[in-house]
Design a protein around this motif. Structure first.
Motif, mmCIF file in Angstrom:
data_model
loop_
_atom_site.group_PDB
_atom_site.id
_atom_site.type_symbol
_atom_site.label_atom_id
_atom_site.label_comp_id
_atom_site.label_asym_id
_atom_site.label_seq_id
_atom_site.Cartn_x
_atom_site.Cartn_y
_atom_site.Cartn_z
ATOM 1 N N HIS A 25 61.094 65.065 49.329
ATOM 2 C CA HIS A 25 61.380 64.195 47.959
ATOM 3 C C HIS A 25 60.595 63.327 47.049
ATOM 4 O O HIS A 25 60.204 62.306 47.633
ATOM 5 C CB HIS A 25 62.441 64.724 48.069
ATOM 6 C CG HIS A 25 63.095 65.357 46.147
ATOM 7 N ND1 HIS A 25 63.274 64.523 45.732
ATOM 8 C CD2 HIS A 25 64.017 66.485 45.837
ATOM 9 C CE1 HIS A 25 63.926 65.278 44.445
ATOM 10 N NE2 HIS A 25 64.161 66.357 45.571
ATOM 11 N N HIS A 26 60.682 63.588 45.982
ATOM 12 C CA HIS A 26 59.693 62.315 45.209
ATOM 13 C C HIS A 26 60.492 61.958 44.748
ATOM 14 O O HIS A 26 60.110 60.530 44.633
ATOM 15 C CB HIS A 26 58.980 62.873 43.823
ATOM 16 C CG HIS A 26 59.675 63.833 43.086
ATOM 17 N ND1 HIS A 26 60.174 64.733 43.095
ATOM 18 C CD2 HIS A 26 59.153 63.093 40.975
ATOM 19 C CE1 HIS A 26 61.242 65.622 41.579
ATOM 20 N NE2 HIS A 26 60.529 64.389 40.749
ATOM 21 N N ALA A 27 61.446 61.856 44.770
ATOM 22 C CA ALA A 27 62.833 61.082 43.998
ATOM 23 C C ALA A 27 63.955 60.755 44.966
ATOM 24 O O ALA A 27 64.500 62.088 44.982
ATOM 25 C CB ALA A 27 63.251 61.363 42.784
ATOM 26 N N THR A 132 59.861 61.386 32.960
ATOM 27 C CA THR A 132 59.141 60.997 34.415
ATOM 28 C C THR A 132 59.191 61.210 35.319
ATOM 29 O O THR A 132 58.434 62.596 36.631
ATOM 30 C CB THR A 132 58.781 59.702 35.057
ATOM 31 O OG1 THR A 132 58.916 58.369 33.426
ATOM 32 C CG2 THR A 132 58.267 59.009 35.713
ATOM 33 N N LEU A 133 60.762 61.468 36.295
ATOM 34 C CA LEU A 133 61.535 62.463 37.315
ATOM 35 C C LEU A 133 61.071 64.158 36.861
ATOM 36 O O LEU A 133 61.160 64.375 38.201
ATOM 37 C CB LEU A 133 62.961 62.359 37.595
ATOM 38 C CG LEU A 133 63.506 60.859 37.692
ATOM 39 C CD1 LEU A 133 64.749 60.086 38.425
ATOM 40 C CD2 LEU A 133 61.775 59.692 38.831
ATOM 41 N N GLU A 134 61.153 63.997 35.543
ATOM 42 C CA GLU A 134 61.177 65.396 35.487
ATOM 43 C C GLU A 134 60.282 66.381 35.955
ATOM 44 O O GLU A 134 59.991 67.422 36.224
ATOM 45 C CB GLU A 134 61.328 66.009 33.862
ATOM 46 C CG GLU A 134 62.966 65.981 33.915
ATOM 47 C CD GLU A 134 63.261 66.139 32.842
ATOM 48 O OE1 GLU A 134 62.605 65.810 31.637
ATOM 49 O OE2 GLU A 134 64.573 66.412 32.726
ATOM 50 N N ILE A 156 69.449 62.604 35.617
ATOM 51 C CA ILE A 156 69.584 61.627 36.629
ATOM 52 C C ILE A 156 69.224 62.360 38.566
ATOM 53 O O ILE A 156 68.615 62.431 38.592
ATOM 54 C CB ILE A 156 69.390 60.177 36.480
ATOM 55 C CG1 ILE A 156 68.380 59.917 35.004
ATOM 56 C CG2 ILE A 156 68.847 59.267 37.767
ATOM 57 C CD1 ILE A 156 68.157 58.273 35.657
ATOM 58 N N TYR A 157 70.700 62.004 38.404
ATOM 59 C CA TYR A 157 71.293 62.488 39.464
ATOM 60 C C TYR A 157 70.868 64.119 40.005
ATOM 61 O O TYR A 157 70.539 63.913 41.167
ATOM 62 C CB TYR A 157 72.671 62.908 39.433
ATOM 63 C CG TYR A 157 73.633 62.817 41.246
ATOM 64 C CD1 TYR A 157 74.267 61.247 41.397
ATOM 65 C CD2 TYR A 157 74.107 63.575 41.448
ATOM 66 C CE1 TYR A 157 74.712 60.954 42.550
ATOM 67 C CE2 TYR A 157 73.764 63.240 42.972
ATOM 68 C CZ TYR A 157 74.367 61.865 43.245
ATOM 69 O OH TYR A 157 75.304 62.509 44.386
ATOM 70 N N SER A 158 70.757 64.709 39.193
ATOM 71 C CA SER A 158 70.074 65.968 39.514
ATOM 72 C C SER A 158 68.437 66.531 40.063
ATOM 73 O O SER A 158 68.779 67.264 40.741
ATOM 74 C CB SER A 158 70.672 67.067 38.647
ATOM 75 O OG SER A 158 69.788 66.733 37.473
#
Ligand SMILES: [Zn+2]
Length: 341
Positions: A25-27, A132-134, A156-158
């Motif tokens: 996973h990227h995050a 960024t996370l999206e 963020i958590y999701s």
């Protein structure tokens, strides 16, 4: 490579296996208590992601150029985002990271951002990070670390894959502590090590600190003084033995002693903390009533919460008030009527 604590090895293998199989996973979000060594896990994962040889292996090689740079603390594609001077992580810090990761990796491999204390992001910073996370970029990984009880923006958590880093089972922690130089040198006995673990809610690194600082012995001395206070009904003798830098721990030592006495009274054998003082606890509980011990526990909890809430100026008064209540409400004559000394 960073020395992984034995209880972290299984979770590390789960994480890296996913990457080795091409579906990492990227995050990643690491939720952990203080004192379980989660920072080691995050560092090891970061090095794994940066190592130029580790794609098919389970751990970073430690020899390639990337590993050498990482170990020297100078890998140009490894970035840390953390509170500065204990202030919240601001939007400017996140923007700077966003710009950095938008560029090509200087070493031509992955880019890794470690976010320590993710719960300390301001709302604006969290939103900037969220963008960024999206829109994940190729070869860019975010490792977020947060306290287990902290609340993080659900959005963020999701976007993250969450990993829970829990305290190890007691046997694992005990075996590890028994191998620690600080513990071996002081020839700690098993029940003392277990006590150190339990005082620290099973968290091995904190237990090691407790043992290294000689706090188990200090605690026993302090509880001996508590016993004298109980026998002589003399708060003013115990009061000077509270140490400003240890005050909450000292209150917790008494609380644990009283809680164990209550367990003994109720014949509960599990979850004792004072494993090194079992005889003392039993001698004490014999002379108490269940009612009295329940009240004593309430008084100690009140004392603790007052001490954490009110400024240090009042600490002595809070202690004196709590100790006096123990005498008048718990150790008062009727609770040990019929006792023969
Ligand atoms: Zn390497």
């Amino acid at each position: 490579m960073v020395n992984l604590y034995p209880w972290l090895t299984p979770i590390y293998h789960n994480i890296t296996a996913a990457f080795s199989q091409g579906h990492g996973h990227h995050a990643l979000l690491f939720k952990a208590d203080e004192g379980v060594g989660a920072e080691n896990l995050v560092t090891a994962t970061a090095q794994f992601l940066l190592c130029q040889a580790s794609r098919s292996e389970e751990k970073p090689c430690g020899r390639c150029h990337a590993c050498q740079l990482f170990q020297a603390g100078s890998h140009p594609d490894f970035h840390v985002l953390a509170p500065i001077d204990n202030k919240d992580i601001g939007v400017d810090q996140v923007r700077e990271i966003n710009e950095t990761v938008a560029q090509h990796a200087q070493q031509g491999g992955n880019k890794v951002v470690c976010l320590q204390g993710a719960e300390r992001l301001t709302e604006a910073a969290a939103n900037a990070l969220l963008k960024t996370l999206e829109e994940p970029r190729a070869n860019t990984y975010f490792l977020l670390q947060t306290d287990v009880n902290a609340t993080l923006l659900p959005t963020i958590y999701s976007r993250c894959q969450a990993w829970m880093v829990a305290s190890p089972p007691q046997d694992t922690a005990l075996a590890w502590l028994q191998q620690q130089p600080v513990v071996v040198q002081s020839a700690e006995k098993t029940d003392e090590i277990l006590t150190a673990l339990r005082i620290n809610y099973g968290r091995p690194l904190l237990a090691r600190e407790t043992l290294a600082q000689g706090l188990i012995e200090k605690r026993r001395e302090f509880l001996r003084a508590f016993w004298l206070f109980y026998q002589r009904r003399s708060p003013l003798e115990l009061l000077p033995l509270f140490d400003k830098s240890l005050i909450l721990q000292q209150v917790e030592w008494i609380t644990a002693f009283l809680a164990d006495a209550l367990k003994d009274k109720l014949e509960i054998r599990d979850g004792w903390i004072c494993l090194d003082l079992v005889r003392g606890v039993r001698q004490f509980s014999e002379k108490q009533s269940v009612q009295g011990l329940l009240e004593a526990n309430r008084i100690m909890q009140q004392m603790r919460s007052d001490l954490t809430r009110i400024t240090a100026v009042n600490q002595e008064l809070i202690l004196l008030d709590g100790l006096t209540r123990l005498i008048t409400e718990v150790f008062c004559p009727e609770s040990d009527s019929g006792r023969a000394d």
